[in-house]
Write an enzyme that holds these catalytic residues in place. Structure first.
Site, PDB file in Angstrom:
ATOM      1  N   ASN A  44       0.828  -1.193   0.000  1.00  0.00           N
ATOM      2  CA  ASN A  44       0.000   0.000   0.000  1.00  0.00           C
ATOM      3  C   ASN A  44       0.870   1.254   0.000  1.00  0.00           C
ATOM      4  OD1 ASN A  44       0.589  -0.714   2.774  1.00  0.00           O
ATOM      5  ND2 ASN A  44      -1.081   0.597   3.479  1.00  0.00           N
ATOM      6  N   VAL A  45       0.348   2.297  -0.631  1.00  0.00           N
ATOM      7  CA  VAL A  45       1.035   3.580  -0.727  1.00  0.00           C
ATOM      8  C   VAL A  45       0.013   4.654  -0.385  1.00  0.00           C
ATOM      9  CG1 VAL A  45       2.282   5.175  -2.246  1.00  0.00           C
ATOM     10  CG2 VAL A  45       2.580   2.690  -2.526  1.00  0.00           C
ATOM     11  N   GLU A  46       0.179   5.259   0.791  1.00  0.00           N
ATOM     12  CA  GLU A  46      -0.761   6.276   1.242  1.00  0.00           C
ATOM     13  C   GLU A  46      -0.398   7.649   0.675  1.00  0.00           C
ATOM     14  OE1 GLU A  46      -2.016   4.156   5.436  1.00  0.00           O
ATOM     15  OE2 GLU A  46      -0.783   5.960   5.528  1.00  0.00           O
ATOM     16  N   CYS A  55      -4.093   0.796  -2.547  1.00  0.00           N
ATOM     17  CA  CYS A  55      -4.030  -0.469  -1.821  1.00  0.00           C
ATOM     18  C   CYS A  55      -2.896  -1.325  -2.376  1.00  0.00           C
ATOM     19  CB  CYS A  55      -5.353  -1.218  -1.949  1.00  0.00           C
ATOM     20  SG  CYS A  55      -6.769  -0.370  -1.212  1.00  0.00           S
ATOM     21  N   GLU A  57      -3.049  -4.281  -3.402  1.00  0.00           N
ATOM     22  CA  GLU A  57      -3.525  -5.013  -4.573  1.00  0.00           C
ATOM     23  C   GLU A  57      -3.374  -4.197  -5.851  1.00  0.00           C
ATOM     24  OE1 GLU A  57      -5.985  -6.445  -1.013  1.00  0.00           O
ATOM     25  OE2 GLU A  57      -5.043  -4.590  -1.684  1.00  0.00           O
ATOM     26  N   CYS A  91     -10.675  -3.855  -4.137  1.00  0.00           N
ATOM     27  CA  CYS A  91      -9.589  -4.753  -4.529  1.00  0.00           C
ATOM     28  C   CYS A  91     -10.106  -6.126  -4.956  1.00  0.00           C
ATOM     29  CB  CYS A  91      -8.573  -4.862  -3.404  1.00  0.00           C
ATOM     30  SG  CYS A  91      -7.695  -3.292  -3.193  1.00  0.00           S
TER      31      CYS A  91
END
Length: 128
Positions: A44-46, A55, A57, A91
């Site tokens: 995940n990359v916020e 997400c 996925e 996802c």
């Protein structure tokens, strides 16, 4: 076929180690096997604008497409403690697109097919 889920879980844990989760402090890693034997992963990359976070996925599917595409056969995602997570609804739709009903998903309650995880799914066939 007897699948070695531990290999996939370890790949997801490794991917989780690269997660960028400074806001939620909830790193997630995902891993999947492709029909041709490859493995793809994602984390995940916020973002400070929370709604545009990606997400794990999403990264996994991007890696799948970038590396030649194909059909996913087995999938798992884990949290920062290495516990197996159920993919969110968005996802699940991404996974359906690239794995279909037969995709096997490791969940906290065991292995389930995608058609159990996302019953009555909407897919490409519905656009014909």
């Amino acid at each position: 076929m007897n699948f070695d889920w531990d290999v996939l879980v370890q790949a997801a844990k490794k991917a989780m180690g690269s997660a960028y989760a400074p806001y939620s402090k909830f790193p997630v890693g995902a891993a999947a096997r492709v029909a041709d034997g490859r493995f793809v992963t994602g984390c995940n990359v916020e973002n400070a604008a929370y709604g545009v976070a990606l997400c794990a996925e999403c990264g996994l599917i991007s890696q799948l497409v970038l590396s030649g595409g194909g059909r996913l056969t087995h999938f798992v995602c884990v949290n920062g403690s290495g516990d197996v997570l159920m993919p969110c609804g968005r996802c699940r739709q991404l996974l359906w697109e690239h794995g279909g009903a037969e995709l096997e998903v490791l969940t906290s309650s065991g292995v389930r097919r995608m058609d159990e995880v996302l019953p009555d799914a909407f897919g490409a066939d519905d656009l014909a």
